[in-house]
Structure formats: C-alpha cells, structure tokens
Write a protein that holds these residues in place. Structure first.
Motif, PDB file in Angstrom:
ATOM      1  N   THR A  18      -9.713   0.330  -1.768  1.00 22.91           N
ATOM      2  CA  THR A  18      -9.354  -0.459  -2.947  1.00 22.91           C
ATOM      3  C   THR A  18      -8.903  -1.857  -2.547  1.00 22.91           C
ATOM      4  O   THR A  18      -9.267  -2.857  -3.173  1.00 22.91           O
ATOM      5  CB  THR A  18      -8.252   0.253  -3.751  1.00 22.91           C
ATOM      6  N   VAL A  19      -8.099  -1.925  -1.486  1.00 27.70           N
ATOM      7  CA  VAL A  19      -7.661  -3.228  -0.976  1.00 27.70           C
ATOM      8  C   VAL A  19      -8.866  -4.037  -0.503  1.00 27.70           C
ATOM      9  O   VAL A  19      -8.969  -5.246  -0.764  1.00 27.70           O
ATOM     10  CB  VAL A  19      -6.642  -3.053   0.162  1.00 27.70           C
ATOM     11  N   LYS A  20      -9.790  -3.382   0.199  1.00 29.76           N
ATOM     12  CA  LYS A  20     -10.989  -4.077   0.680  1.00 29.76           C
ATOM     13  C   LYS A  20     -11.753  -4.710  -0.481  1.00 29.76           C
ATOM     14  O   LYS A  20     -12.220  -5.856  -0.383  1.00 29.76           O
ATOM     15  CB  LYS A  20     -11.898  -3.111   1.437  1.00 29.76           C
ATOM     16  N   GLN A  21     -11.874  -3.989  -1.582  1.00 32.78           N
ATOM     17  CA  GLN A  21     -12.565  -4.547  -2.739  1.00 32.78           C
ATOM     18  C   GLN A  21     -11.873  -5.808  -3.246  1.00 32.78           C
ATOM     19  O   GLN A  21     -12.524  -6.792  -3.622  1.00 32.78           O
ATOM     20  CB  GLN A  21     -12.645  -3.500  -3.847  1.00 32.78           C
ATOM     21  N   LYS A  22     -10.554  -5.781  -3.235  1.00 33.68           N
ATOM     22  CA  LYS A  22      -9.795  -6.950  -3.695  1.00 33.68           C
ATOM     23  C   LYS A  22      -9.957  -8.126  -2.722  1.00 33.68           C
ATOM     24  O   LYS A  22     -10.056  -9.286  -3.131  1.00 33.68           O
ATOM     25  CB  LYS A  22      -8.321  -6.577  -3.867  1.00 33.68           C
ATOM     26  N   LEU A  23      -9.974  -7.824  -1.416  1.00 33.17           N
ATOM     27  CA  LEU A  23     -10.186  -8.881  -0.426  1.00 33.17           C
ATOM     28  C   LEU A  23     -11.572  -9.495  -0.593  1.00 33.17           C
ATOM     29  O   LEU A  23     -11.739 -10.721  -0.500  1.00 33.17           O
ATOM     30  CB  LEU A  23     -10.047  -8.312   0.989  1.00 33.17           C
ATOM     31  N   MET A  80       0.831  -1.195   0.000  1.00 32.60           N
ATOM     32  CA  MET A  80       0.000   0.000   0.000  1.00 32.60           C
ATOM     33  C   MET A  80       0.872   1.254   0.000  1.00 32.60           C
ATOM     34  O   MET A  80       1.744   1.409   0.869  1.00 32.60           O
ATOM     35  CB  MET A  80      -0.910   0.018   1.234  1.00 32.60           C
ATOM     36  N   CYS A  81       0.631   2.137  -0.954  1.00 27.20           N
ATOM     37  CA  CYS A  81       1.374   3.387  -1.002  1.00 27.20           C
ATOM     38  C   CYS A  81       0.481   4.505  -1.523  1.00 27.20           C
ATOM     39  O   CYS A  81      -0.537   4.245  -2.174  1.00 27.20           O
ATOM     40  CB  CYS A  81       2.635   3.258  -1.848  1.00 27.20           C
ATOM     41  N   CYS A  82       0.851   5.747  -1.228  1.00 31.51           N
ATOM     42  CA  CYS A  82       0.058   6.903  -1.641  1.00 31.51           C
ATOM     43  C   CYS A  82       0.810   7.722  -2.681  1.00 31.51           C
ATOM     44  O   CYS A  82       2.033   7.896  -2.579  1.00 31.51           O
ATOM     45  CB  CYS A  82      -0.285   7.784  -0.442  1.00 31.51           C
ATOM     46  N   GLN A  83       0.082   8.213  -3.648  1.00 31.70           N
ATOM     47  CA  GLN A  83       0.669   9.095  -4.646  1.00 31.70           C
ATOM     48  C   GLN A  83       1.030  10.424  -3.997  1.00 31.70           C
ATOM     49  O   GLN A  83       0.327  10.915  -3.118  1.00 31.70           O
ATOM     50  CB  GLN A  83      -0.319   9.339  -5.784  1.00 31.70           C
ATOM     51  N   THR A  84       2.139  10.985  -4.422  1.00 31.27           N
ATOM     52  CA  THR A  84       2.602  12.269  -3.909  1.00 31.27           C
ATOM     53  C   THR A  84       2.920  13.172  -5.091  1.00 31.27           C
ATOM     54  O   THR A  84       2.989  12.712  -6.237  1.00 31.27           O
ATOM     55  CB  THR A  84       3.870  12.078  -3.049  1.00 31.27           C
ATOM     56  N   VAL A 133      -0.961  -1.298  -4.553  1.00 32.35           N
ATOM     57  CA  VAL A 133      -2.153  -0.448  -4.583  1.00 32.35           C
ATOM     58  C   VAL A 133      -1.717   0.964  -4.232  1.00 32.35           C
ATOM     59  O   VAL A 133      -1.276   1.222  -3.113  1.00 32.35           O
ATOM     60  CB  VAL A 133      -3.228  -0.934  -3.592  1.00 32.35           C
ATOM     61  N   CYS A 134      -1.813   1.848  -5.211  1.00 31.71           N
ATOM     62  CA  CYS A 134      -1.337   3.219  -5.029  1.00 31.71           C
ATOM     63  C   CYS A 134      -2.462   4.194  -5.369  1.00 31.71           C
ATOM     64  O   CYS A 134      -2.943   4.219  -6.503  1.00 31.71           O
ATOM     65  CB  CYS A 134      -0.116   3.473  -5.920  1.00 31.71           C
ATOM     66  N   CYS A 135      -2.893   4.967  -4.384  1.00 28.29           N
ATOM     67  CA  CYS A 135      -3.977   5.940  -4.572  1.00 28.29           C
ATOM     68  C   CYS A 135      -3.574   7.252  -3.906  1.00 28.29           C
ATOM     69  O   CYS A 135      -2.504   7.358  -3.307  1.00 28.29           O
ATOM     70  CB  CYS A 135      -5.283   5.426  -3.967  1.00 28.29           C
ATOM     71  N   ASN A 173       3.229   8.190 -14.147  1.00 28.91           N
ATOM     72  CA  ASN A 173       3.018   6.758 -14.019  1.00 28.91           C
ATOM     73  C   ASN A 173       3.514   6.002 -15.250  1.00 28.91           C
ATOM     74  O   ASN A 173       3.484   6.506 -16.359  1.00 28.91           O
ATOM     75  CB  ASN A 173       1.532   6.453 -13.821  1.00 28.91           C
ATOM     76  N   GLY A 174       3.923   4.780 -15.006  1.00 25.55           N
ATOM     77  CA  GLY A 174       4.361   3.922 -16.091  1.00 25.55           C
ATOM     78  C   GLY A 174       3.323   2.854 -16.343  1.00 25.55           C
ATOM     79  O   GLY A 174       2.120   3.101 -16.292  1.00 25.55           O
ATOM     80  N   THR A 175       3.755   1.631 -16.584  1.00 26.63           N
ATOM     81  CA  THR A 175       2.829   0.532 -16.830  1.00 26.63           C
ATOM     82  C   THR A 175       1.986   0.269 -15.595  1.00 26.63           C
ATOM     83  O   THR A 175       2.401   0.531 -14.463  1.00 26.63           O
ATOM     84  CB  THR A 175       3.621  -0.751 -17.186  1.00 26.63           C
ATOM     85  N   ASP A 176       0.771  -0.235 -15.808  1.00 28.06           N
ATOM     86  CA  ASP A 176      -0.191  -0.537 -14.745  1.00 28.06           C
ATOM     87  C   ASP A 176      -0.641   0.713 -13.995  1.00 28.06           C
ATOM     88  O   ASP A 176      -1.242   0.619 -12.931  1.00 28.06           O
ATOM     89  CB  ASP A 176       0.383  -1.554 -13.726  1.00 28.06           C
ATOM     90  N   GLY A 177      -0.322   1.900 -14.508  1.00 24.58           N
ATOM     91  CA  GLY A 177      -0.743   3.131 -13.859  1.00 24.58           C
ATOM     92  C   GLY A 177      -0.061   3.386 -12.538  1.00 24.58           C
ATOM     93  O   GLY A 177      -0.567   4.129 -11.696  1.00 24.58           O
ATOM     94  N   LEU A 178       1.109   2.776 -12.321  1.00 23.53           N
ATOM     95  CA  LEU A 178       1.815   2.906 -11.051  1.00 23.53           C
ATOM     96  C   LEU A 178       3.027   3.817 -11.189  1.00 23.53           C
ATOM     97  O   LEU A 178       3.648   3.886 -12.251  1.00 23.53           O
ATOM     98  CB  LEU A 178       2.284   1.529 -10.567  1.00 23.53           C
ATOM     99  N   PRO A 179       3.403   4.506 -10.105  1.00 26.81           N
ATOM    100  CA  PRO A 179       4.654   5.262 -10.113  1.00 26.81           C
ATOM    101  C   PRO A 179       5.822   4.338 -10.441  1.00 26.81           C
ATOM    102  O   PRO A 179       5.817   3.153 -10.081  1.00 26.81           O
ATOM    103  CB  PRO A 179       4.747   5.801  -8.684  1.00 26.81           C
ATOM    104  N   GLU A 180       6.823   4.882 -11.107  1.00 26.15           N
ATOM    105  CA  GLU A 180       7.941   4.053 -11.570  1.00 26.15           C
ATOM    106  C   GLU A 180       8.616   3.303 -10.432  1.00 26.15           C
ATOM    107  O   GLU A 180       9.022   2.153 -10.591  1.00 26.15           O
ATOM    108  CB  GLU A 180       8.947   4.940 -12.304  1.00 26.15           C
TER     109      GLU A 180
END
Length: 439
Positions: free
Chosen positions: A89-94, A46-50, A78-80, A56-63
């Motif tokens: 978002t994690v809860k939805q995946k669980l 779990m990480c937060c965008q800053t 999971v980065c939001c 973002n690169g592939t998968d819409g994630l920070p490099e």
C-alpha cells in the motif's frame, strides 16, 4: 527531488499502544522534518491490524492511530492486516508521487525482516536508508542509523519462505485490472500438438499506468518487482493451462544467441529451442517481436525476441538453424508466428541503421531519404526467414489476407491492448509470446 519517511510500527499491537508509546510517536513525527535532509517529506506510519484493533473509526483506522493521520500535513497512517499489505500500500502511494528515495525508521532487530520484504516488493529504482527507532528513548536520540548487518540475526530459510508465502497470498488476493486476462492464438500452430499464445496487457495486478496490468517482465530499471510479475505469470498459467514452474523466458541481449534447452545455458540469449514436452518457453516483447517457431512433424519448438538489432543479427534464422542442427528439423516444416510488435507506421531509426534494413529489402524502409526513416522489422524478419528456407505460407505476420487472423498488431497503436516502449517511455510493461509441446 521528493522523498519519504516510513516509520515501522508493525511489530506493535495497536491495542497495546499506551500513552508513552503515543507520546514517543508524536515526538518522532514532530522531529522528522528536522532530522531529515529534505523539506516537507511524505511520512507514512506503518502498523498492522490485530484482533484488538478491528473497531475502526474515521478513515477506517483503529482509534489509537487516528490522531496521527493527517495527510494534508504529509502524515499518513497505513494500517493493514499484514506487513506485506502495508508495504505494498505504501509502495502504491510512493509511486503515485514518483518517490524513489525512502528512509525507514524501525527497530534495529527488524532490519533483516524489512530488507527481505523490500527485496520482494521493490526494485533498485528505489533507494532505501535504514535508521534505528528508539521508541522510548530520550529527546535527543529518537532515531540513529541502524547498526551493521553483522550485528543482526540473519533470517532463516524458513523466515524467508514465510515472507514470500505471505506476499504471494496477499498479491494473489488482489483483483485483476483492466478486464480479463486475454491470450491471442493463431490457427497456424496446430492446437493438438502445441500450446501457444501471445499475452495482452489486461487481467494482471500491475497498477502503474505504463505497466498496468499484466506486465510479465521485471527489471532493476522499472518499478514492477519480481513478486508482482510472478503473480501475473501465475494468473496467465491458470488461464492458458501451462505450468508456471516449467516456464523459461529468454535473457535478452539484443543479439542472436540461442539456448538449446538441456545444454549449458548462456548468460544471455534471445532465442530458446526445445523438444521437451510440457515445458513452456517464452519471448518478451514491447515493440520488439516475440517470434514463435513450431515443427509439428518432429515436435520441436522455439521462441525468439527480435528487436531491430536482433533482427539485423539474424536471431530468427539462428533459431531455425538451431532446430535443424539439434533436432533434425527441416526448414520447410517449421511454422513461424510473429507476435504483436511495433509496426512500420510508428518505428523510426537513424539513417545509418535504416540503411542496413534497406540492404535486406528496400521495402523495409519508408522515407529513406529522411534523417530518421520508418523501418519495418517484421518484413525484414520474413525476408531473412524465407532466405533460410522457411516457406512463405508458413510465416504468419501482418501480411495475412484475413485481418481477423492478424496477430502481428502494432503495439504502439494499441494502448488498450499492448505495452510499447516507443509510446510509453522507459518504465514500460512487457507482454510475451509463449509455446510448449503437449503430451
């Protein structure tokens, strides 16, 4: 049983992840399987965008995070923008994987913070264990159980309010599901005196199939948390024109207790009555009948939750009696509206219970000789209300001649419109009937 591991890195700016940080994360991911008591866990980083991580690169994630994202091996980043968004978002995946048991690896000082987020976004269906993240620690102690709560700095009221505000803002930004929020209203209740209606399942944000989408009841046994139900209620209030801060729902105990608003509130009750203006009272239903009561002469109203047990115990007649006793209402002036509920087409009870409905009226039971006859709790409610003095024409149920006016639809037969315990099982959603007195 499936389990998951969450690694909380939301406190770190992704743009500041250096080589040592990334090596530590890699080492943690490598040892997750060895340190946990289960095989092939689902691991979420779990990480937060800053401001430094928008590119973002592939998968819409920070490099900096891309190298750790490998869903095929059970590792998901999971980065939001906020912690609330990440956890939701994690809860939805669980929930997609039906996972209930979760380990959270996090810096010990963030434990009170994450606990509050979890209290808001999860229910007691989920079991959490917290472990201490040693991001730059030695090879042997990458994480250990968190220290006791007494050693941690508790959150202030301002901290809690900030978390709730963040969660509320995030949930409020989510799109409604399954179409627009819809309210069913009856011409029996005079619109110039009362605000009333029955909700359907559309237009909310609840995403679990049996709860989707406008679920209006949270339970420790179900997966929809109070924060989501609160947002659904906020959306209902905006559409219906009611005040969400002056909203009161029954505390179901499947009996016949009635709370007279303004007097001491019982621990549990299936009926509410009030003569206060601009206060909304409500009764839930997901097969059980949400029943609304209105006296346009003395301007009083009531709501009741009438399941099969409450029906037998006379909750609807208890509401009528309370309105007569407390406000001087006459039974012949009271209008009663039965909302969506399970019909005799779909509801069966053991023979012993069905016999009690047969004694109320033989027409309440079909296939009486079988071990589990079909039971009509709506007809039983009507019979009992008429015996209490409510006029037959002042009761609206599924016996109305004009079916376009019928709001007492079968919840089990209408999966696109209503929730149903009979149809959906234990993790079911709930609609409500609500009523308030206008100015």
């Amino acid at each position: 049983m499936a389990k998951a591991v969450l690694i909380d890195l939301c406190h770190l700016e992704i743009s500041s992840w250096n080589t040592q940080t990334q090596e530590s994360i890699s080492k943690i991911l490598e040892t997750v399987g060895e340190k946990t008591a289960f095989q092939a866990p689902s691991v979420y980083l779990m990480c937060c965008q800053t401001p430094g991580s928008e590119r973002n690169g592939t998968d819409g994630l920070p490099e900096a995070a891309q190298g750790f994202h490998c869903p095929e091996k059970g590792f998901t980043v999971v980065c939001c923008k906020t912690t609330a968004a990440v956890l939701y978002t994690v809860k939805q995946k669980l929930d997609e994987k039906d996972i209930n048991t979760v380990e959270i690896i996090l810096p010990v000082q963030r434990k009170p913070l994450l606990r509050e987020y979890i209290n808001q976004l999860f229910t007691k269906v989920y079991q959490f264990e917290f472990k201490d993240l040693q991001l730059n620690g030695g090879d042997n102690d990458l994480w250990e159980p968190c220290t006791s709560q007494g050693e941690l700095v508790p959150l202030t009221d301002q901290d809690v309010e900030s978390i709730r505000s963040e969660i509320g803002f995030f949930l409020g930004s989510l799109p409604g599901l399954k179409g627009n929020l819809t309210i069913l209203k009856s011409s029996l209740i005079p619109d110039h005196v009362f605000l009333h209606g029955f909700t359907t399942r559309t237009g909310g944000i609840s995403y679990i199939p049996t709860l989707s989408s406008c679920n209006l009841f949270s339970s420790s046994k179900r997966r929809d948390p109070p924060a989501v139900v609160k947002e659904n209620l906020r959306r209902l209030a905006a559409v219906a024109g009611l005040d969400a801060d002056a909203y009161h729902s029954v505390r179901v105990n499947h009996a016949s207790d009635v709370w007279v608003m303004g007097k001491a509130k019982p621990d549990s009750y299936d009926g509410i009555i009030t003569n206060q203006k601009r206060v909304t009272i409500a009764a839930p239903g997901a097969d059980c009948i949400p029943v609304l009561f209105a006296d346009p002469v003395l301007k009083a109203c009531g709501a009741a939750h009438s399941g099969w047990q409450g029906t037998l115990r006379g909750v609807s007649t208890a509401v009528v009696r309370a309105m007569r006793t407390e406000y001087g209402c006459k039974a012949e002036d009271i209008l009663v509206l039965l909302g969506p509920s399970v019909g005799p087409c779909c509801f069966r009870l053991p023979r012993e219970s069905a016999e009690e409905f047969y004694r109320i009226d033989p027409k309440c039971v079909r296939l009486y000789e079988s071990s589990s006859p079909y039971v009509d709790i709506r007809r039983a409610t009507r019979v009992l209300l008429e015996a209490e003095g409510v006029l037959p024409q002042n009761i609206q149920d599924d016996s109305v001649t004009d079916q376009k006016q019928n709001l007492t639809l079968c919840t089990s037969c209408c999966p696109d419109r209503f929730y149903s315990h009979v149809r959906d099982g234990e993790n079911f959603g709930t609609q409500i009937g609500f009523i308030s007195i206008k100015d």
